[in-house]
Design an enzyme around this catalytic site. Structure first.
Site, PDB file in Angstrom:
ATOM      1  N   HIS A 447       0.875  -1.258  -0.114  1.00  0.00           N
ATOM      2  CA  HIS A 447      -0.002  -0.011  -0.130  1.00  0.00           C
ATOM      3  C   HIS A 447       0.837   1.279  -0.120  1.00  0.00           C
ATOM      4  O   HIS A 447       0.230   2.351  -0.084  1.00  0.00           O
ATOM      5  CB  HIS A 447      -1.103   0.122   1.107  1.00  0.00           C
ATOM      6  CG  HIS A 447      -0.442   0.267   2.479  1.00  0.00           C
ATOM      7  ND1 HIS A 447      -0.234  -0.567   3.629  1.00  0.00           N
ATOM      8  CD2 HIS A 447      -0.241   1.659   2.865  1.00  0.00           C
ATOM      9  CE1 HIS A 447       0.260   0.080   4.581  1.00  0.00           C
ATOM     10  NE2 HIS A 447       0.307   1.434   4.270  1.00  0.00           N
ATOM     11  N   ASP A 495      -0.330  -7.381   2.016  1.00  0.00           N
ATOM     12  CA  ASP A 495       0.240  -6.087   1.728  1.00  0.00           C
ATOM     13  C   ASP A 495       1.756  -6.320   1.803  1.00  0.00           C
ATOM     14  O   ASP A 495       2.407  -5.993   2.811  1.00  0.00           O
ATOM     15  CB  ASP A 495      -0.286  -5.280   2.845  1.00  0.00           C
ATOM     16  CG  ASP A 495       0.140  -3.942   2.762  1.00  0.00           C
ATOM     17  OD1 ASP A 495       0.620  -3.244   1.922  1.00  0.00           O
ATOM     18  OD2 ASP A 495       0.013  -3.066   3.986  1.00  0.00           O
ATOM     19  N   GLY A 591       2.725   6.266   8.749  1.00  0.00           N
ATOM     20  CA  GLY A 591       4.152   6.560   8.537  1.00  0.00           C
ATOM     21  C   GLY A 591       5.163   5.743   8.705  1.00  0.00           C
ATOM     22  O   GLY A 591       6.414   5.498   8.005  1.00  0.00           O
ATOM     23  N   SER A 593       4.240   2.238   8.227  1.00  0.00           N
ATOM     24  CA  SER A 593       4.227   1.369   7.100  1.00  0.00           C
ATOM     25  C   SER A 593       5.037   0.846   6.340  1.00  0.00           C
ATOM     26  O   SER A 593       5.927   1.728   5.952  1.00  0.00           O
ATOM     27  CB  SER A 593       2.950   1.799   6.165  1.00  0.00           C
ATOM     28  OG  SER A 593       1.730   1.572   6.895  1.00  0.00           O
TER      29      SER A 593
HETATM   30  N1  ARG Z   1      -1.218   2.115   7.471  1.00  0.00           N
HETATM   31  C1  ARG Z   1      -0.342   3.015   8.387  1.00  0.00           C
HETATM   32  C2  ARG Z   1       0.801   3.687   7.305  1.00  0.00           C
HETATM   33  O1  ARG Z   1       0.489   3.663   6.157  1.00  0.00           O
HETATM   34  C3  ARG Z   1       0.341   1.972   9.255  1.00  0.00           C
HETATM   35  C4  ARG Z   1      -0.921   1.815  10.271  1.00  0.00           C
HETATM   36  C5  ARG Z   1      -0.428   0.933  11.544  1.00  0.00           C
HETATM   37  N2  ARG Z   1      -1.328   1.344  12.332  1.00  0.00           N
HETATM   38  C6  ARG Z   1      -1.345   0.585  13.433  1.00  0.00           C
HETATM   39  N3  ARG Z   1      -2.146   1.021  14.519  1.00  0.00           N
HETATM   40  N4  ARG Z   1      -0.304  -0.110  13.911  1.00  0.00           N
HETATM   41  O2  ARG Z   1       1.645   3.994   7.689  1.00  0.00           O
END
Ligand code: ARG
Length: 644
Positions: A447, A495, A591, A593
């Protein structure tokens, strides 16, 4: 649910619920503590900088007394770990083996069927020996500090003047005289003031005229015990520090100079002496109001000429944040200035051998490096990256409250994945994390990747906004997204993506102390294993992310627990797992991710997860969800085969 769990639930209803109702007021407080712990991933805590309890010139004397009472009267102190759900969640965590040892602070692990038990050294308690013994009960030390000692009764009270022993509850200014060095004690509306002899300073005249620190203050053994903000330092053995999981005597690179006192010290390679303080009932730290020794004329030149790094002046970041440098000097040599060590460490030639600190030499993990002065050529490049998953962190531990700043070299596989609009001349900016798994391959989240951007990665750095000598920026030649990657409003499936780095003169990443590959996992890790996450993502107080690489420990949560109705119900598939704490708190966030979740076995670090998604961050029952890397080994091997 098994019988034991039912019995425990019954017990909970009969005994604990009524107790919890009584404790309602305390729970309110706990929630704050909890939120604060979530903030651990924010290392700054600077909203307190001008907090209500800061000392301000001209404040009424009575104000100080009230402040002290409000801050240090422990009668309503609550136990941070008193979350009513703790026992239930910890029960889940208890499943697991003794390897890696889940017991902290020297606890000895015993295995029984699929469970472990920790036998703790006398001063520690908790299922993982994670807490200091609760000898400091609410009210034990009135308006004073409860200091932990190593012999029975394992504590000692230290009253803060003018509150007097034995109860530290009533002010008794000047009796006994708290002023040192013949300071005269003047009583003033129930408080006291020391009038110091010429040259002496400090609230108790304890600071003599020659009190100053040299270099970064690692060798400082003076008596300043006040912060730049004017707050009094906590004793290093104060229960308030230890109870929050910080163990100065073992937790820092050097415990020399620390002891049962509250003098400012620099045990962790910061830029000057600092100390812990209690602010708004929270544990904070701050730099001290200590004078730098005048520099002898001969060394001035050296310092001026070797200082190459500009400190960022961005108001949004606290001074503490700017101290995280990848060039912390070796702890034992007080004569080495930060400036001189940093210049010695910045050349690629000096990788490894010139940088080995006393800490890293003690581990058997040092990989052979080219002799100094020999620039790596393509011929010897093939000899690098022979091992994976073996970091050479500069220090053992650098956990200080208000921040868990990553230790230079502790996550050498961590990369910052950066983007710019395709074909534009704009600069690249951080978008996601990633993990170096081979010299030319970075693992990240699918993503994070789209077709509208050009990609590059920065390896070896801790600070996103500053160019660091250890940085390596490498362009991305190709992005490979998993064929079955799918995004829904709630979940992302498969992902996972690979970034193929672009080689220059036949090499992509160059192995250094700060750039290494993580290993791909070979076998699953048990639920409850403590693993590590890192990234530059959002924290509780910096929603746009942190400029410094942060890290935290999280526990692997069983698929069953994470698929319970209260948690993610049917959202998870086999390509995901949860990690963190069901009670909330430490978590990855926006961030982060694409970045690594690594687990360690036999001192080798494996990239076990990729930061993927989660419902908000750090919320109760909403842990982080990670891509289960082990499920994708064939896919990774197939894509990266035949290329370095
Ligand atoms: N999707 C998020 C990103 O793009 C990461 C989210 C992780 N969330 C969590 N609660 N651990 O950076």
């Amino acid at each position: 649910m098994n019988l034991k769990l039912w019995l425990l639930l019954l017990f909970f209803c009969a005994v604990i619920v009524p107790a919890q109702l009584k404790k309602h007021k305390h729970d309110e407080h706990d929630k704050h503590a909890e939120r604060d712990r979530h903030g651990e991933r924010d290392r700054h805590g600077h909203n307190d900088k001008h907090g209500k309890s800061g000392k301000h010139p001209g404040k009424r004397v009575k104000g100080r007394l009230e402040e002290l009472k409000a801050e240090f009267d422990n009668t309503d102190d609550t136990d941070d770990d008193d979350d009513p759900n703790d026992w239930l969640f910890e029960l889940q965590d208890l499943k697991g083996k003794c390897s890696p040892n889940p017991c902290l602070n020297g606890g000895v692990c015993e295995e029984k069927r699929d469970k472990f038990r920790c036998k703790c050294p006398k001063q520690f308690v908790g299922r993982r020996c994670q807490r200091g013994k609760k000898v400091c009960k609410p009210g034990t030390c009135g308006t004073g500090l409860c200091l932990l000692t190593s012999s029975p009764p394992y504590y000692k009270c230290k009253c803060i003047p003018p509150f007097a022993p034995p109860t530290c509850k009533t002010p008794a200014p000047c009796a006994p005289n708290p002023c040192q060095n013949n300071g005269r004690c003047v009583s003033d509306e129930g408080d006291f003031k020391c009038v110091c002899p010429a040259g002496f300073s400090g609230q108790y005249c304890q600071v003599d005229p020659n009190d100053c620190y040299e270099g970064d203050g690692q060798s400082y053994r003076g008596k300043v015990s006040e912060t730049e903000e004017g707050d009094e330092c906590l004793d290093w053995n104060s229960n308030f520090i230890l109870d929050r999981g910080y163990f100065p005597s073992t937790g820092f690179a050097s415990s020399e100079g620390l002891g049962p006192h509250n003098f400012c010290r620099n045990p962790d390679g910061d830029k000057k002496p600092w100390c812990f303080v209690k602010k708004n009932k929270r544990l904070r730290w701050d730099h001290c109001n200590v004078r730098k020794c005048p520099t002898p004329a001969t060394t001035t030149q050296k310092i001026v000429t070797t200082t190459t790094k500009a400190q960022p002046t961005t108001a949004a970041f606290t001074p503490k944040a700017t101290t995280l440098q990848p060039t912390i000097p070796a702890k034992t040599d007080a004569s080495i200035t930060p400036e001189s060590t940093s210049s010695a460490q910045i050349t690629p030639e000096s990788t490894g051998s010139a940088q080995i600190t006393p800490e890293s030499t003690s581990s058997a993990q040092i990989t052979p490096t080219p002799p100094p002065q020999v620039r790596p050529t393509n011929a010897n490049v093939t000899r690098s990256f022979l091992t994976c998953g073996k970091p050479q962190p500069k220090k053992q531990l650098n956990r200080i409250y208000g921040g868990l700043k990553a230790i230079p070299g502790a996550h050498p596989w961590q990369v910052s994945v950066q983007i710019k609009p395709k074909g534009s001349v704009q600069g690249y900016r951080h978008i996601c994390g990633g993990t170096l798994i081979k010299p030319c391959w970075v693992l990240t989240a699918a993503h994070c990747i789209d077709k509208k951007h050009d990609y590059s990665v920065v390896l070896g750095g801790l600070n996103l906004v500053q160019k660091e000598p250890t940085d390596q920026t490498v362009l991305v030649e190709d992005t490979i997204i998993h064929e079955k990657y799918k995004e829904t409003p709630d979940v992302v499936y498969n992902d996972i993506a690979l970034l193929k780095l672009k080689a220059t003169n036949g090499e992509c990443a160059k192995e250094t102390q700060f750039v290494k590959a993580a290993c791909l996992p070979k076998e699953p890790f048990a639920d409850g294993t403590e693993c590590s996450i890192s990234g530059w993502g959002a924290t509780e107080t910096s929603e746009y992310g942190s400029m410094h690489l942060l890290d935290a420990q999280v526990l692997l949560i069983s698929q069953e627990a994470c698929s319970s109705n209260k948690v993610y119900a049917a959202l998870l598939d086999g390509g995901m797992f949860c990690a963190g704490y069901l009670k909330g708190g430490v978590d990855s966030c926006q961030g982060d991710s694409g970045g690594p979740l690594t687990c360690e076995k036999d001192q080798i670090h494996y990239v076990y997860g990729i930061v993927s998604w989660g419902d908000s961050c750090g919320e109760k029952n909403k842990p982080g969800v990670y891509t289960r890397v082990i499920k994708y080994l064939d896919w990774i091997n197939e894509k990266t085969a035949g290329s370095q």
